[in-house]
Design a protein around this motif. Structure first.
Motif, short mmCIF file in Angstrom:
data_model
loop_
_atom_site.label_atom_id
_atom_site.label_comp_id
_atom_site.label_asym_id
_atom_site.label_seq_id
_atom_site.Cartn_x
_atom_site.Cartn_y
_atom_site.Cartn_z
N SER A 48 -6.61 6.25 20.29
CA SER A 48 -6.89 5.66 18.98
C SER A 48 -5.81 4.66 18.60
CB SER A 48 -6.99 6.75 17.92
OG SER A 48 -5.77 7.45 17.83
N ILE A 49 -4.59 4.95 19.07
CA ILE A 49 -3.47 4.07 18.76
C ILE A 49 -2.67 3.83 20.03
CG2 ILE A 49 -1.35 3.78 17.40
CD1 ILE A 49 -2.46 5.73 15.36
N ILE A 50 -2.31 2.59 20.27
CA ILE A 50 -1.41 2.27 21.37
C ILE A 50 -0.13 1.69 20.77
CG2 ILE A 50 -0.97 0.69 23.30
CD1 ILE A 50 -2.81 2.87 24.15
N ILE A 51 1.00 2.25 21.19
CA ILE A 51 2.29 1.73 20.75
C ILE A 51 3.01 1.13 21.95
CG2 ILE A 51 4.50 2.27 19.66
CD1 ILE A 51 3.17 4.65 18.31
N LEU A 52 3.27 -0.16 21.91
CA LEU A 52 4.03 -0.81 22.99
C LEU A 52 5.49 -0.85 22.57
CD1 LEU A 52 1.62 -3.82 23.75
CD2 LEU A 52 1.67 -1.57 24.84
N ASP A 53 6.28 0.04 23.16
CA ASP A 53 7.68 0.19 22.75
C ASP A 53 8.58 -0.70 23.62
OD1 ASP A 53 9.84 1.05 21.33
OD2 ASP A 53 9.82 3.12 22.08
N GLU A 54 9.76 -0.98 23.11
CA GLU A 54 10.74 -1.82 23.83
C GLU A 54 10.14 -3.17 24.22
OE1 GLU A 54 13.60 -0.63 23.71
OE2 GLU A 54 13.59 1.52 24.02
N ARG B 183 -14.68 3.02 17.86
CA ARG B 183 -13.85 2.74 16.68
C ARG B 183 -12.70 1.84 17.12
NH1 ARG B 183 -11.58 7.87 14.03
NH2 ARG B 183 -13.43 8.86 14.84
N PRO B 184 -12.30 0.93 16.24
CA PRO B 184 -11.32 -0.07 16.67
C PRO B 184 -9.97 0.55 17.00
CG PRO B 184 -11.83 -0.28 14.32
CD PRO B 184 -12.79 0.70 14.88
N LEU B 185 -9.34 -0.04 17.98
CA LEU B 185 -8.02 0.41 18.40
C LEU B 185 -6.98 -0.09 17.41
CD1 LEU B 185 -6.48 1.60 21.02
CD2 LEU B 185 -6.09 -0.79 21.57
N LYS B 186 -5.99 0.76 17.17
CA LYS B 186 -4.84 0.29 16.39
C LYS B 186 -3.70 0.01 17.36
CE LYS B 186 -5.41 2.18 11.76
NZ LYS B 186 -5.52 0.88 11.04
N LEU B 187 -2.97 -1.05 17.08
CA LEU B 187 -1.92 -1.45 18.00
C LEU B 187 -0.61 -1.63 17.25
CD1 LEU B 187 -1.51 -2.25 20.96
CD2 LEU B 187 -1.81 -4.61 20.25
N ILE B 188 0.44 -1.01 17.79
CA ILE B 188 1.76 -1.15 17.18
C ILE B 188 2.73 -1.67 18.23
CG2 ILE B 188 3.66 0.05 16.03
CD1 ILE B 188 1.52 2.15 15.17
N VAL B 189 3.46 -2.71 17.89
CA VAL B 189 4.47 -3.25 18.79
C VAL B 189 5.82 -2.86 18.25
CG1 VAL B 189 5.46 -5.36 19.72
CG2 VAL B 189 2.99 -5.18 19.45
N MET B 190 6.63 -2.20 19.06
CA MET B 190 7.97 -1.82 18.60
C MET B 190 9.01 -2.58 19.40
SD MET B 190 7.93 2.04 17.30
CE MET B 190 7.82 2.97 18.80
N PHE C 247 0.14 -6.82 26.32
CA PHE C 247 -0.02 -7.58 25.08
C PHE C 247 -1.38 -8.27 25.06
CE2 PHE C 247 4.46 -7.47 23.89
CZ PHE C 247 4.36 -7.60 22.52
N GLY C 248 -1.63 -9.04 26.11
CA GLY C 248 -2.87 -9.80 26.17
C GLY C 248 -4.09 -8.91 26.32
N LEU C 249 -3.95 -7.87 27.11
CA LEU C 249 -5.10 -7.01 27.39
C LEU C 249 -5.50 -6.18 26.18
CD1 LEU C 249 -4.25 -5.77 31.00
CD2 LEU C 249 -6.07 -7.34 30.32
N THR C 250 -4.52 -5.66 25.44
CA THR C 250 -4.86 -4.85 24.27
C THR C 250 -5.40 -5.73 23.15
OG1 THR C 250 -2.52 -4.93 23.70
CG2 THR C 250 -3.33 -2.89 24.66
N LYS C 251 -4.92 -6.96 23.11
CA LYS C 251 -5.43 -7.86 22.07
C LYS C 251 -6.94 -8.05 22.20
CE LYS C 251 -4.75 -12.31 19.84
NZ LYS C 251 -3.99 -13.55 19.77
N ARG C 252 -7.42 -8.06 23.44
CA ARG C 252 -8.86 -8.21 23.67
C ARG C 252 -9.67 -7.03 23.12
NH1 ARG C 252 -10.75 -10.86 28.29
NH2 ARG C 252 -11.72 -8.93 28.98
N LEU C 253 -8.99 -5.91 22.93
CA LEU C 253 -9.70 -4.72 22.45
C LEU C 253 -9.80 -4.68 20.93
CD1 LEU C 253 -8.17 -2.01 24.79
CD2 LEU C 253 -10.30 -3.25 25.04
N LEU C 254 -9.07 -5.58 20.29
CA LEU C 254 -9.08 -5.58 18.83
C LEU C 254 -10.32 -6.29 18.32
CD1 LEU C 254 -5.33 -6.53 18.37
CD2 LEU C 254 -6.36 -4.25 18.22
N PRO C 255 -10.79 -5.93 17.12
CA PRO C 255 -12.00 -6.57 16.59
C PRO C 255 -11.79 -8.06 16.36
CG PRO C 255 -11.22 -4.81 15.14
CD PRO C 255 -10.18 -5.00 16.17
N HIS C 256 -12.85 -8.80 16.45
CA HIS C 256 -12.83 -10.20 16.13
C HIS C 256 -12.33 -10.37 14.70
CE1 HIS C 256 -14.04 -13.68 18.31
NE2 HIS C 256 -14.61 -14.22 17.26
#
Length: 724
Positions: free
Chosen positions: A122-128, A161-168, A140-149
């Motif tokens: 449901s949530i992906i966190i890209l750390d560091e 259900r839309p993915l939530k993405l967090i960049v740390m 970065f590019g691949l998960t962006k494609r999973l986000l809603p238009h």
DNA sequence: GAGCACTGC
């Protein structure tokens, strides 16, 4: 719980949770030690935000993924592998109950190959993220494609259900991350770091970046610091193993001298412990770094860049920064990997300095001038712009990303890097001349190997010699297995030992030596001891052993067309092994030159190269004709490392492929696809003119560079004249 | 007659 609530992040719990709730994407930034990696996933889990699927947190390193998962499961009072789990290569510690999953970025990338929509998260966190590892950048590019238009490109909407993405990320360069995700909000968590004062050891007059005598300067600054400053360990950043070993010797000698002259050096410091630190150092010796120094003993840790991110050294108050780092780059023009000493970037310099302020206020001594610092690049060039991209491009193709040039990169690689990767993939028949993935390509991508080694392995199955080829391929994909000690006596001993191992392999090829080492070590009663006696890295061998297991599993699932005829089956095992190697490495074929000493590569560059002196075939050139090599390196000369003689009959049908297709024509297929394709009649004329225009561009770039160099030299001449 | 930084699947 008590220590948890003291973390800076605790105060922001509510705000963070609602930020994540309200936003599709979010950038979270904070210094190391603010607790974002361990706490944020817990907050989200407890707030019920992870109900539609797991919360996945990626890390660039295995160690970090494992240790953080341990800590979080402890904090939550759960056993590891339950609610909290981790997954790294060779080690999957998750279960159907797992809700918070720490993993390496490479692992998530693998997962994405099988499940293009990451449906279990449901949530992906890209750390560091600031480290800009190749896998994280691709994610970065691949998960962006999973986000809603309109955030994503709308090409993948199959998620219920839309993915939530967090960049740390650490505080640097965060704006760019936010911009990439449609200017998403940035949440800043203040950290807990101590001030570090910066000192430049040179002025512009005294600093000459061309002079490599900086080692003696290092020695002086280290000893001055030791003599004059209060307690606290000293961390020195140099570039490589050899440099580090010789610096440790120097420091040891001058410490002895000082000890003798002064008796007691510094009120609080009675003695010194000088410790080298680099990646290939045996684990036990690396462990010494984690132990705090005994009271009154000052430690001087002389390290590669490993201490900047991968290894945390406690107790450091003084950092000595040489300003240089060894960095690997891929040159698409020559097809060579180059490992070169280059100046660090500003952000890398900050990172190094920061290592002095983890436990108390610290000092950083930079062995360069202020204006040298000013001339440094702001950021290190991200790996995706330096590395060979063939594996990544094949991943893309297999995920249905047909146009790899237009892909949304955070920092796009140069087109010729992509072109080179496409060409390589075409050589291996992983893609066709239209840039579409082939059935063989789909098999190759299954293996955690370089594409050419996957091809070797698949061929070996059809030639029924995979039992011998599996260990070879595994040994080729771990770091160098041969230990080269620095002391003269041991160096001689190691050479003797390695000679014997070559003998054991039959002395016919370097691949045979690798197989012999693997077999002998496995058969020995005490592997660790056997490795020590034979000057072989035990750690690498253990890894190779795990890889063999993993590859065997994957290979068993592959359906390989048995082109094995009676004739082939009758051929000796060694023949079949060499034939498999030849089949995968044919783009690394080379032919003996008329001088009967050097070779010419067949990859289109026609590079003149020599067999590396460490090869079993070194000195036997005259008896060879065609060879394939695993690596070509540009050091004192251009050397071919790990070589194997092959028959012309094996390569002759493969070689024409190296000239069949032009890299830029493949790039054109990519571009055409983005235009909607089908412009058939332009097929003939288009690519050529495109190629020409690219060549022209290239030439112009080269000319511009040459002019710049010329101008710079002239200016320097002028300035030096002015001085005198 | 050499000399490999650091990760990851």
């Amino acid at each position: 719980m008590a220590s948890q609530s003291k973390l800076p992040i605790a105060t922001y719990r509510e705000a963070l949770v609602s930020s994540v709730r309200e936003n599709q994407t979010l950038v979270v930034t904070g210094e190391t030690g603010c607790g974002k990696t361990t706490q944020l996933p817990q907050f989200l889990h407890e707030a019920g935000l992870g109900e539609g699927g797991m919360i996945g947190i990626t890390q660039p390193r295995r160690m970090a993924a494992i240790s953080v998962a341990h800590r979080v499961s402890e904090e939550m009072g759960k056993s590891l592998g339950g609610t909290v789990g981790y997954q790294v290569r060779f080690d999957d510690c998750t279960s159907p109950d797992t809700k918070i999953k720490y993993m390496t970025d490479g692992c998530l990338l693998r997962e994405l190959l099988d499940d293009h929509t990451l449906s279990s998260y449901s949530i992906i966190i890209l750390d560091e993220a600031h480290e800009r590892s190749l896998a994280t950048d691709v994610l970065f590019g691949l998960t962006k494609r999973l986000l809603p238009h309109p955030l994503g490109d709308g090409s993948l909407k199959q998620r219920d259900r839309p993915l939530k993405l967090i960049v740390m990320s650490a505080t640097l360069d965060v704006k760019r991350f936010s911009e990439f995700f449609d200017n998403c909000p940035i949440f800043t968590i203040p950290g807990r770091v101590y001030p570090v004062s910066i000192h430049y050891s040179f002025t512009d007059e005294t600093f000459d970046p061309m002079k490599t005598s900086y080692l003696s300067r290092v020695e002086q600054v280290v000893m001055d610091t030791h003599m004059e400053k209060g307690p606290g360990d000293i961390l020195v950043f140099l570039t490589g193993q050899q440099e580090i070993e010789s610096m440790c010797d120097k420091l040891f000698k001058s410490a002895e001298r000082i000890d003798y002259e002064h008796d007691v050096l510094c009120k609080d410091v009675l003695g010194l412990a000088i410790l080298p630190l680099y990646g290939s150092l045996p684990t036990e010796q690396q462990q010494r770094i984690f132990k705090q120094s005994e009271r009154g003993i000052r430690r001087i840790i002389v390290s590669t860049n490993i201490a900047a991110t991968s290894v945390t050294v406690d107790g450091v108050v003084y950092v000595i920064d040489s300003g240089y780092v060894k960095q690997l780059s891929f040159n698409p023009r020559t097809g060579l990997d180059v490992l070169a000493v280059v100046p660090i970037s500003k952000s890398e310099a900050e990172q190094r300095a920061g290592r002095a302020g983890r436990t108390a206020p610290g000092e950083c001594h930079r062995l360069y001038s202020q204006s040298f610092y000013n001339s440094l690049n702001q950021n290190t060039i991200p790996e995706i712009q330096r590395a060979s991209l063939s594996s990544v491009i094949l991943d893309f193709k297999c995920m249905g990303i047909s146009n790899v040039i237009e892909f949304e990169y955070l920092d796009p690689p140069e087109e010729r890097m992509i072109a080179e990767a496409l060409k390589q993939l075409y050589y291996f028949d992983a893609i066709n001349d239209k840039g579409q993935v082939t059935p063989l390509g789909r098999q190759i991508v299954q293996f955690p190997l370089q594409p050419n080694l996957s091809r070797v392995l698949l061929k070996s199955k059809s030639l029924e010699c995979e039992e011998a080829v599996l260990p070879i391929v595994a040994m080729l994909s771990v770091e160098n297995v041969f230990i080269r000690p620095s002391s003269k006596k041991q160096a001689l001993e190691s050479m003797e030992a390695h000679k014997e191992l070559q003998e054991a392999g039959g002395g016919t090829s370097d691949f045979a030596t690798l197989l012999a080492i693997y077999k002998l070590a496995m058969e020995s009663g005490n592997q660790k001891r056997w490795c020590r006696d034979n000057y072989v890295h035990w750690r690498s061998l253990k890894t190779a052993q795990s890889i063999v297991g993993q590859l065997k599993n994957i290979l068993n699932k592959q359906e390989v067309l048995g082109d094995s005829t009676e004739e082939i089956r009758a051929a000796p095992l060694g023949e079949r092994v060499r034939q498999s190697l030849c089949f995968g490495l044919f783009s690394n074929a080379a032919r003996l030159a008329p001088n009967r000493r050097s070779f010419r590569t067949m990859d289109g560059h026609s590079t003149v190269a020599f067999i590396h002196p460490s090869s079993v075939l070194f000195g036997c050139e005259d008896s060879l004709d065609w060879i394939v090599y695993h690596e070509i390196v540009d050091t004192a000369k251009t050397y071919l490392r790990t070589v194997c003689p092959v028959r012309y009959g094996w390569v002759k049908d493969l070689l024409p492929r190296l000239h069949e297709v032009d890299a830029y024509r493949l790039s054109d297929c990519e571009r055409k696809r983005s235009l909607g394709g089908e412009e058939e009649e332009k097929e003939e004329e288009g690519p050529v003119s495109k190629k020409q225009s690219l060549e022209k561009e290239e030439k112009e770039r080269e000319n511009a560079l040459r002019l710049q160099e010329k101008a710079k030299a002239a200016r320097e001449r002028y300035l030096s004249r002015k001085k005198t």
